[in-house]
Design a protein around this motif. Structure first.
Motif, PDB file in Angstrom:
ATOM      1  N   ILE A  52      -5.240  11.737   5.117  1.00 21.45           N
ATOM      2  CA  ILE A  52      -5.168  11.378   6.538  1.00 21.45           C
ATOM      3  C   ILE A  52      -6.528  11.623   7.200  1.00 21.45           C
ATOM      4  N   GLN A  53      -7.201  12.706   6.841  1.00 25.89           N
ATOM      5  CA  GLN A  53      -8.519  12.993   7.401  1.00 25.89           C
ATOM      6  C   GLN A  53      -9.544  11.942   6.970  1.00 25.89           C
ATOM      7  N   ILE A  54      -9.445  11.471   5.743  1.00 27.62           N
ATOM      8  CA  ILE A  54     -10.331  10.398   5.277  1.00 27.62           C
ATOM      9  C   ILE A  54     -10.111   9.151   6.123  1.00 27.62           C
ATOM     10  N   LEU A  55      -8.849   8.791   6.339  1.00 23.14           N
ATOM     11  CA  LEU A  55      -8.550   7.596   7.147  1.00 23.14           C
ATOM     12  C   LEU A  55      -9.026   7.774   8.587  1.00 23.14           C
ATOM     13  N   ALA A  56      -8.886   8.967   9.128  1.00 18.51           N
ATOM     14  CA  ALA A  56      -9.336   9.227  10.505  1.00 18.51           C
ATOM     15  C   ALA A  56     -10.850   9.068  10.619  1.00 18.51           C
ATOM     16  N   ARG A  57     -11.578   9.542   9.626  1.00 18.13           N
ATOM     17  CA  ARG A  57     -13.047   9.399   9.655  1.00 18.13           C
ATOM     18  C   ARG A  57     -13.465   7.950   9.493  1.00 18.13           C
ATOM     19  N   ILE A  58     -12.757   7.216   8.667  1.00 18.91           N
ATOM     20  CA  ILE A  58     -13.056   5.791   8.515  1.00 18.91           C
ATOM     21  C   ILE A  58     -12.850   5.091   9.852  1.00 18.91           C
ATOM     22  N   ASP A  59     -11.765   5.425  10.528  1.00 22.50           N
ATOM     23  CA  ASP A  59     -11.479   4.834  11.838  1.00 22.50           C
ATOM     24  C   ASP A  59     -12.581   5.199  12.833  1.00 22.50           C
ATOM     25  N   LYS A  60     -12.978   6.457  12.859  1.00 22.07           N
ATOM     26  CA  LYS A  60     -13.975   6.923  13.822  1.00 22.07           C
ATOM     27  C   LYS A  60     -15.371   6.379  13.519  1.00 22.07           C
ATOM     28  N   GLU A  61     -15.784   6.462  12.258  1.00 22.42           N
ATOM     29  CA  GLU A  61     -17.158   6.118  11.908  1.00 22.42           C
ATOM     30  C   GLU A  61     -17.383   4.627  11.660  1.00 22.42           C
ATOM     31  N   LEU A  62     -16.367   3.955  11.161  1.00 25.39           N
ATOM     32  CA  LEU A  62     -16.523   2.526  10.852  1.00 25.39           C
ATOM     33  C   LEU A  62     -15.761   1.625  11.817  1.00 25.39           C
ATOM     34  N   THR A  63     -15.011   2.236  12.729  1.00 32.50           N
ATOM     35  CA  THR A  63     -14.144   1.523  13.671  1.00 32.50           C
ATOM     36  C   THR A  63     -13.234   0.523  12.960  1.00 32.50           C
ATOM     37  N   ILE A  64     -12.713   0.977  11.826  1.00 33.82           N
ATOM     38  CA  ILE A  64     -11.751   0.191  11.055  1.00 33.82           C
ATOM     39  C   ILE A  64     -10.497   1.046  10.922  1.00 33.82           C
ATOM     40  N   SER A  65      -9.418   0.588  11.519  1.00 33.53           N
ATOM     41  CA  SER A  65      -8.192   1.366  11.535  1.00 33.53           C
ATOM     42  C   SER A  65      -7.314   0.998  10.342  1.00 33.53           C
ATOM     43  N   VAL A  66      -7.075   1.991   9.485  1.00 34.02           N
ATOM     44  CA  VAL A  66      -6.181   1.822   8.345  1.00 34.02           C
ATOM     45  C   VAL A  66      -4.880   2.522   8.707  1.00 34.02           C
ATOM     46  N   PRO A  67      -3.774   1.775   8.774  1.00 30.69           N
ATOM     47  CA  PRO A  67      -2.502   2.407   9.138  1.00 30.69           C
ATOM     48  C   PRO A  67      -2.150   3.548   8.178  1.00 30.69           C
ATOM     49  N   VAL A  68      -1.717   4.668   8.727  1.00 27.40           N
ATOM     50  CA  VAL A  68      -1.368   5.843   7.934  1.00 27.40           C
ATOM     51  C   VAL A  68      -0.285   5.505   6.910  1.00 27.40           C
ATOM     52  N   GLU A  69       0.604   4.582   7.264  1.00 23.45           N
ATOM     53  CA  GLU A  69       1.685   4.204   6.360  1.00 23.45           C
ATOM     54  C   GLU A  69       1.157   3.624   5.047  1.00 23.45           C
ATOM     55  N   GLU A  70      -0.068   3.126   5.060  1.00 29.02           N
ATOM     56  CA  GLU A  70      -0.650   2.522   3.867  1.00 29.02           C
ATOM     57  C   GLU A  70      -1.333   3.554   2.969  1.00 29.02           C
ATOM     58  N   ALA A  71      -1.439   4.780   3.424  1.00 32.83           N
ATOM     59  CA  ALA A  71      -2.168   5.819   2.684  1.00 32.83           C
ATOM     60  C   ALA A  71      -1.620   6.035   1.284  1.00 32.83           C
ATOM     61  N   GLU A  72      -0.304   5.977   1.124  1.00 33.78           N
ATOM     62  CA  GLU A  72       0.269   6.250  -0.198  1.00 33.78           C
ATOM     63  C   GLU A  72      -0.130   5.208  -1.240  1.00 33.78           C
ATOM     64  N   ASN A  73      -0.558   4.033  -0.791  1.00 39.90           N
ATOM     65  CA  ASN A  73      -0.994   2.985  -1.719  1.00 39.90           C
ATOM     66  C   ASN A  73      -2.490   3.043  -2.018  1.00 39.90           C
ATOM     67  N   LEU A  74      -3.219   3.842  -1.272  1.00 40.26           N
ATOM     68  CA  LEU A  74      -4.671   3.935  -1.416  1.00 40.26           C
ATOM     69  C   LEU A  74      -4.980   5.151  -2.284  1.00 40.26           C
ATOM     70  N   VAL A  75      -4.802   4.988  -3.579  1.00 44.24           N
ATOM     71  CA  VAL A  75      -4.799   6.116  -4.506  1.00 44.24           C
ATOM     72  C   VAL A  75      -6.150   6.470  -5.104  1.00 44.24           C
ATOM     73  N   ASP A  76      -7.128   5.571  -4.974  1.00 44.98           N
ATOM     74  CA  ASP A  76      -8.452   5.841  -5.536  1.00 44.98           C
ATOM     75  C   ASP A  76      -9.520   5.206  -4.659  1.00 44.98           C
ATOM     76  N   LEU A  77     -10.763   5.540  -4.940  1.00 47.84           N
ATOM     77  CA  LEU A  77     -11.881   5.055  -4.128  1.00 47.84           C
ATOM     78  C   LEU A  77     -11.953   3.534  -4.118  1.00 47.84           C
ATOM     79  N   ARG A  78     -11.786   2.908  -5.263  1.00 48.17           N
ATOM     80  CA  ARG A  78     -11.873   1.448  -5.351  1.00 48.17           C
ATOM     81  C   ARG A  78     -10.820   0.780  -4.456  1.00 48.17           C
ATOM     82  N   THR A  79      -9.577   1.242  -4.550  1.00 45.35           N
ATOM     83  CA  THR A  79      -8.501   0.657  -3.747  1.00 45.35           C
ATOM     84  C   THR A  79      -8.752   0.874  -2.262  1.00 45.35           C
TER      85      THR A  79
END
Length: 93
Positions: A52-79
Motif C-alpha cells: 500500500i505504501q508503494i502504491l501511495a508513493r507512486i500516486d504521490k510522485e508519479l501522479t498515477i493512481s493505482v486502485p488499492v483493490e488491484e494490489a493483490e495482482n501486482l505481485v512483482d516489479l515487472r507486473t
C-alpha cells in the motif's frame, strides 16, 4: 479535480518504480539490480502495508493512481511497472 498529466516515458516510469520499491522495501541492492520477476511477498517478505505504501508513493510522485483493490495482482516489479505504464498512457519502448 484532475491530476496533472504524466510526461514520463515507460523507461522513466520503470526506473522510478524500481527506486520506490527498493526504498519502501528497504532493499540493500541497487534499484537497477532488482530482478523484475522477484515477487514482493515471497522474495522480499513484503507485507500488505508495504505494498500500500508503494502504491501511495507512486500516486504521490508519479501522479498515477493505482486502485488499492488491484494490489493483490501486482505481485512483482515487472507486473507493477507494466500496470503503472498502462495507467499512465506512456508508450512502451
Amino acid at each position: 479535480m484532475s491530476q496533472k498529466a504524466v510526461t514520463l516515458s515507460s523507461d522513466e516510469i520503470l526506473t522510478r518504480v524500481r527506486v520506490i520499491v527498493a526504498e519502501e522495501l528497504e532493499l540493500e541492492e541497487e534499484p537497477a539490480a532488482i530482478d523484475p520477476a522477484a515477487r514482493f511477498v515471497e522474495d522480499f517478505d513484503a507485507d500488505s502495508l508495504a505494498l500500500i505504501q508503494i502504491l501511495a508513493r507512486i500516486d504521490k510522485e508519479l501522479t498515477i493512481s493505482v486502485p488499492v483493490e488491484e494490489a493483490e495482482n501486482l505481485v512483482d516489479l515487472r507486473t507493477l511497472a507494466d500496470h503503472v505504464i498502462a495507467l499512465s498512457g506512456a508508450e512502451r519502448v
